[in-house]
Design a protein around this motif. Structure first.
Motif, short mmCIF file in Angstrom:
data_model
loop_
_atom_site.label_atom_id
_atom_site.label_comp_id
_atom_site.label_asym_id
_atom_site.label_seq_id
_atom_site.Cartn_x
_atom_site.Cartn_y
_atom_site.Cartn_z
N MET A 170 14.93 1.75 3.92
CA MET A 170 14.88 0.36 4.56
C MET A 170 13.59 -0.35 4.64
O MET A 170 13.07 -1.16 4.32
N ARG A 171 12.72 0.85 5.36
CA ARG A 171 11.29 0.51 5.49
C ARG A 171 10.56 0.21 4.20
O ARG A 171 9.62 -0.67 4.28
N GLN A 172 10.94 0.89 3.22
CA GLN A 172 10.32 0.86 2.00
C GLN A 172 10.91 -0.69 1.12
O GLN A 172 9.86 -1.31 0.70
N ARG A 173 12.06 -0.90 1.57
CA ARG A 173 12.50 -2.17 1.20
C ARG A 173 11.66 -3.24 1.93
O ARG A 173 11.32 -4.38 1.29
N PRO B 200 0.86 -1.23 -0.11
CA PRO B 200 -0.15 0.15 -0.22
C PRO B 200 0.94 1.32 0.03
O PRO B 200 2.07 1.29 0.25
N GLN B 201 0.33 2.29 -0.22
CA GLN B 201 0.99 3.59 -0.36
C GLN B 201 1.84 3.90 0.92
O GLN B 201 2.90 4.42 0.81
N GLU B 202 1.19 4.11 1.97
CA GLU B 202 1.88 4.43 3.19
C GLU B 202 1.83 3.61 4.09
O GLU B 202 0.79 3.55 4.97
N LEU B 203 2.45 2.36 4.12
CA LEU B 203 2.41 1.40 4.83
C LEU B 203 3.04 1.64 6.20
O LEU B 203 4.30 2.08 6.14
N ARG B 204 2.32 1.50 7.39
CA ARG B 204 2.69 1.71 8.61
C ARG B 204 3.15 0.37 9.46
O ARG B 204 2.46 -0.68 8.99
N TYR B 205 4.02 0.10 10.15
CA TYR B 205 4.44 -0.90 10.88
C TYR B 205 3.99 -0.82 12.33
O TYR B 205 4.15 0.12 12.93
N VAL C 165 15.73 -8.40 -1.19
CA VAL C 165 15.81 -6.61 -1.08
C VAL C 165 17.17 -6.42 -0.40
O VAL C 165 17.01 -5.34 -0.08
N GLY C 166 17.92 -7.28 -0.09
CA GLY C 166 19.17 -6.93 0.84
C GLY C 166 18.86 -6.42 2.09
O GLY C 166 20.03 -5.62 2.57
N LEU C 167 18.19 -7.18 2.92
CA LEU C 167 18.08 -6.64 4.30
C LEU C 167 18.48 -7.97 5.28
O LEU C 167 17.87 -7.82 6.46
N GLU C 168 19.33 -8.92 4.58
CA GLU C 168 19.49 -9.95 5.53
C GLU C 168 20.40 -9.44 6.76
O GLU C 168 19.91 -10.26 8.02
N ARG C 169 20.99 -8.71 6.66
CA ARG C 169 21.83 -8.14 7.92
C ARG C 169 21.12 -7.38 8.88
O ARG C 169 21.17 -7.20 10.08
N ARG C 170 19.83 -7.18 8.78
CA ARG C 170 18.73 -6.30 9.22
C ARG C 170 17.58 -7.27 9.95
O ARG C 170 16.96 -6.56 10.72
N ALA C 171 17.90 -8.72 9.75
CA ALA C 171 16.93 -9.58 10.27
C ALA C 171 16.38 -9.35 11.66
O ALA C 171 15.12 -9.18 12.11
N ARG C 172 17.28 -8.95 12.50
CA ARG C 172 16.95 -8.79 14.02
C ARG C 172 16.79 -7.17 14.48
O ARG C 172 16.64 -7.02 15.56
N THR C 173 16.77 -6.35 13.33
CA THR C 173 16.56 -5.06 13.87
C THR C 173 15.02 -4.66 13.99
O THR C 173 14.39 -5.04 13.34
N ARG C 174 14.87 -3.75 14.93
CA ARG C 174 13.51 -3.39 15.32
C ARG C 174 13.08 -2.34 14.12
O ARG C 174 13.89 -1.34 13.81
N GLY D 43 8.77 -3.22 3.00
CA GLY D 43 7.51 -3.35 2.39
C GLY D 43 7.32 -4.11 1.09
O GLY D 43 6.52 -4.75 0.88
N ILE D 44 8.42 -3.78 0.28
CA ILE D 44 8.43 -4.51 -0.91
C ILE D 44 8.71 -6.00 -0.55
O ILE D 44 8.13 -6.98 -1.32
#
Lengths: 200, 292, 301
Positions: B150-153, B92-97, B133-142, B155-156
């Motif tokens: 990164m949030r956009q990625r 969605p356009q402005e996905l919130r988490y 999306v290249g976020l493997e190293r961020r798996a445990r980041t809040r 979302g993808i």
């Protein structure tokens, strides 16, 4: 790299894993997953179950690395976890389909003295006696003596009843004792083999 | 119903006479679109109706009138709507988490919503999309510690879970830097299973680079549907470059090279015709729509 | 393991006390005899160099895949102790993970609930023990009925708030994803609401024990709380969800305030009121059952 230094590195990695270091877990995986996969495959022909067991092993390390208290090789520690995870995976799946008729085995925590005994075992009298055993008896010895499993665990791995495992171990020990106490000078190899071969 | 089955073989997504209004505002006005497999770009400014259209295709919104057919299924029927949702990946356009979630935890949550019940399978899917999306190293980041890009990625990534056959992405490149945008283009061309992809953007160069089909949406109506080359061609003969400004041009601006670019019918003195770009075509259509 | 080397192990199996590469390749391929395997494996247990050499013969893609799944599972963790306990009780783990996303189950929320209850119950206790003059007439029995009014007002409203946080879109930041996903919205709603209900009832019931009031107070709060929540859910199938929650809250607050103003707040939990609440509960449950598919639509208007 000298064996001592390797062991030291592995122990350091395990400590880091116990402290929650993910990079250390990845490093430990890179070092040990390969041989673990091969060794587990020799116990179980299903690649899926082996994959699950490998994943579960390192997950178990991730959660309980602190239970390694510095005794024995890290590799032996990992194997002990790995073979039990494989048994769990087999239990969850259908145990009958994936057993292979005979398997190599290994002591759970191998001290260096036993290492000496087993390395080059194929060349000695013990090796000959073991080779002369039928595959089923060899498998039972392997699972209980070398893998260090209980009879119940060995039963799952071998895909037979627990009682069968016990009787096979007994017959194997009898046969080995007979083979090892026999005088070899000039004996007929066929007769020797008949004597050493237990009935399945 | 016969017409619908006929459409299945010709169009992956088809919309006829779609209208939607919010109070006095007509978000969509008799929209007719036919989309085939592959990537389609929806181009238009904010308020053009892109988000409304995409949310209708994603079964999250309901049209006032008109027919919708997504992968041959009608979202008005409950059972078919469920089938659409099973094949769907939606950003969605402005996905919130949920900000306290970790990256992997959030993806695991969405994977459950996508009915991936088995834990191991979920872990595999999460690992797969994180790598994509290249976020493997961020798996445990809040999530609250992630940057906008990164949030956009993320979302993808959640849209990619479950290998959907239909991907609806509303402004997927918003907040991404050029390198990430390039990576996103590579990602789209590499997706398993050749899904139908509909994405919206107001960046004409994204369209030019990834979408074989483009639909220009302005004020709730379709102004153009075709290839990017055709869109650029609509401005042929009407784009000029000159050293000075031309007050008669529809649009003129100063380019990075110091020269002025004009879109219009009357060339200023000393201007030369240039090859139009997709953006020129879009701007021309935009202006024409505004003039009406 | 698919690469089966048909050649037998050559005569040079061991070099300098280490296994030769040919030996290791055959071992990896599964073509080595049992007894030799035992000595290879014994050696591998103590030799990092040969372990790495064996790894080179294993399918790299397979190792990479297992690695990423492992790291993903490690990142996901297995939840806290509570979750593991509930898993062992037989609850499917994916439901627990869904529930974990509910705001009203978060520690911060629960602490706020406990805080509010503490204030309200504390005030009632203080009046009872004459620590502060509440100005309420003391009714028959040993409890200051008037001082209970805030607790009676607030208790069920807190339960309603917990449930509202479980189903209102405004409390679910990724609401659009929930709608667009195939997982049954009704099932999700039920799971979350039940979890939120349980989590909210526990402190309220405990508070009812602590508050100086009639012994049946804890039990008496159950039916009204349940009725309120069910009514809010049923109303959400007819009107906008937020409006439904507000209406439900008002339907409780108004009588509670009125009765408090007339110094008879306990009437709201007495048998006649309980019957009324039970009727509302039943009616709402029926409406909810008949109209539950409205939650699947999730149309945003």
């Amino acid at each position: 790299m000298r064996p001592g230094a390797e062991q030291h590195d592995d122990a350091a990695l395990l400590r880091a894993v116990a402290g929650g270091d993910e990079e250390a877990l990845a490093a430990l995986y890179d070092r040990h997953a390969g041989w673990l996969t091969v060794r587990l495959t020799r116990r179980c022909a299903s690649p899926d179950l082996v994959d699950h067991a490998v994943q579960d092993t390192f997950l178990a390390l991730w959660r309980e690395a602190r239970t390694y208290r510095g005794r024995g090789d890290v590799a032996a520690f990992i194997w002990g976890i790995g073979v039990r995870r494989l048994i769990d995976a087999i239990r969850r799946d259908n145990p009958a389909r994936w057993r292979i008729p005979w398997r190599a085995a290994e002591t759970q925590v191998v001290s260096s003295a036993e290492d000496q005994v087993l390395v080059g075992i194929e060349h000695g009298r013990l090796g000959q006696a073991l080779a002369d055993l039928s595959p089923e008896l060899r498998g039972a010895i392997e699972a209980t003596v070398l893998d260090g499993l209980t009879c119940a665990e060995a039963a799952v791995l071998l895909g037979v009843a627990e009682g069968t495992v016990k009787s096979r171990c007994h017959r194997a020990r009898v046969a080995l004792r007979a083979a090892l106490t026999e005088q070899h000078g000039g004996s007929d190899p066929a007769a020797h083999r008949r004597q050493a071969w237990g009935t399945s | 119903m016969d017409e619908m089955t006929l459409n299945v073989s010709t169009a992956a997504v088809q919309v006829d006479g779609l209208s939607r209004r919010y109070g006095a505002i007509r978000a969509l006005d008799e929209v007719d679109i036919k989309l085939d497999r592959g990537i389609t770009g929806l181009l238009g400014p904010n308020g053009a109706g892109k988000t409304t259209l995409l949310s209708i295709l994603a079964t999250v919104n309901e049209p006032d009138s008109g027919r919708v057919s997504v992968l041959g299924l009608d979202p008005r029927d409950a059972a078919e709507r469920l089938e659409i949702r099973r094949c769907l990946g939606y950003l969605p356009q402005e996905l919130r988490y949920h900000r306290h979630f970790t990256v992997a935890g959030f993806l695991d949550y969405v994977a459950i919503l996508k009915e991936i019940i088995d834990r191991r399978q979920r872990a595999e899917e999460v690992a797969r999309v994180l790598a994509a999306v290249g976020l493997e190293r961020r798996a445990r980041t809040r999530i609250r510690a992630l940057s906008g890009g990164m949030r956009q990625r993320l979302g993808i990534a959640q849209a990619l879970l479950g290998q959907p056959q239909l991907l609806i992405l509303d402004e997927p490149t918003a907040g991404l830097d050029p390198e990430q945008r390039l990576r996103f283009r590579e990602l789209l061309s590499d997706l398993p299973g050749d899904p139908v992809i509909v994405l919206s953007t107001h960046q004409a160069d994204d369209i030019a680079a990834i979408c074989p089909t483009v639909v220009v949406l302005l004020q709730g109506r379709v102004r153009f549907a075709g290839t990017p080359a055709e869109l650029a061609a609509t401005a042929r003969g009407r784009v000029w470059a000159a050293d000075g400004r031309n007050p008669d041009a529809h649009l003129s601006w100063r380019g990075g090279d110091g020269r002025w670019r004009h879109i219009g019918d009357q060339p200023p003195a000393g201007a030369e015709l240039v090859v139009p770009t997709v953006e020129d075509g879009y701007l021309l259509a935009s202006h024409a729509a505004g003039a009406r | 393991m698919t690469n089966r080397d048909p050649e037998p192990v050559g005569p040079v199996a061991w070099v300098d006390g280490h296994a030769s590469d040919g030996m290791l390749a055959s071992y990896a391929a599964g073509t080595v005899e049992t007894i030799e395997v035992w000595s290879v494996e014994a050696h591998l247990t103590g030799c990092g160099r040969c372990r790495s050499a064996v790894s080179a013969h294993v399918d790299a893609a397979r190792l990479a895949r297992n690695r990423s799944v492992l790291l993903s599972r490690a990142a996901l963790g297995d939840g806290g102790r509570v979750r593991r306990l509930l898993c062992r009780c037989g609850l499917p783990d994916y439901l627990l993970d869904l529930v974990a996303a509910t705001p009203s189950l978060r520690v911060s929320w629960l602490l706020s609930v406990v805080g509010v209850l503490a204030v309200v119950a504390g005030e009632a206790a203080a009046v009872r023990y004459h620590l502060i003059g509440g100005g309420y007439p003391v009714a028959a029995g040993y409890w200051p009925a008037g001082a209970l009014a805030p607790f009676l007002l607030v208790g069920p409203l807190l339960v309603l708030a917990g449930v509202a946080a479980a189903f209102l879109p405004m409390f679910d930041p990724a609401y659009q994803l929930t709608v667009a996903a195939p997982f049954s919205s009704v099932k999700l709603l039920l799971v979350r609401t039940i979890a939120a209900l349980t989590a909210a009832l526990v402190p309220v019931v405990i508070g009812a024990f602590v508050v100086p009031g009639p012994g049946w107070l804890p039990v008496a709060l159950l039916v009204p709380s349940l009725a309120l929540c069910t009514f809010a859910l049923a109303a959400a199938t007819v009107v906008d969800a937020r409006a439904a929650a507000v209406i439900a809250g008002t339907l409780w607050a108004l009588p509670a305030l009125l009765l408090a103003a007339n110094h008879v707040p306990l009437r709201i939990v007495q048998p006649s009121a309980q019957l009324a609440c039970a009727a509302v509960l039943l009616a709402s449950a029926v409406v909810l059952y008949l109209r539950h598919d409205r939650f699947e639509l999730g149309w945003m208007r």
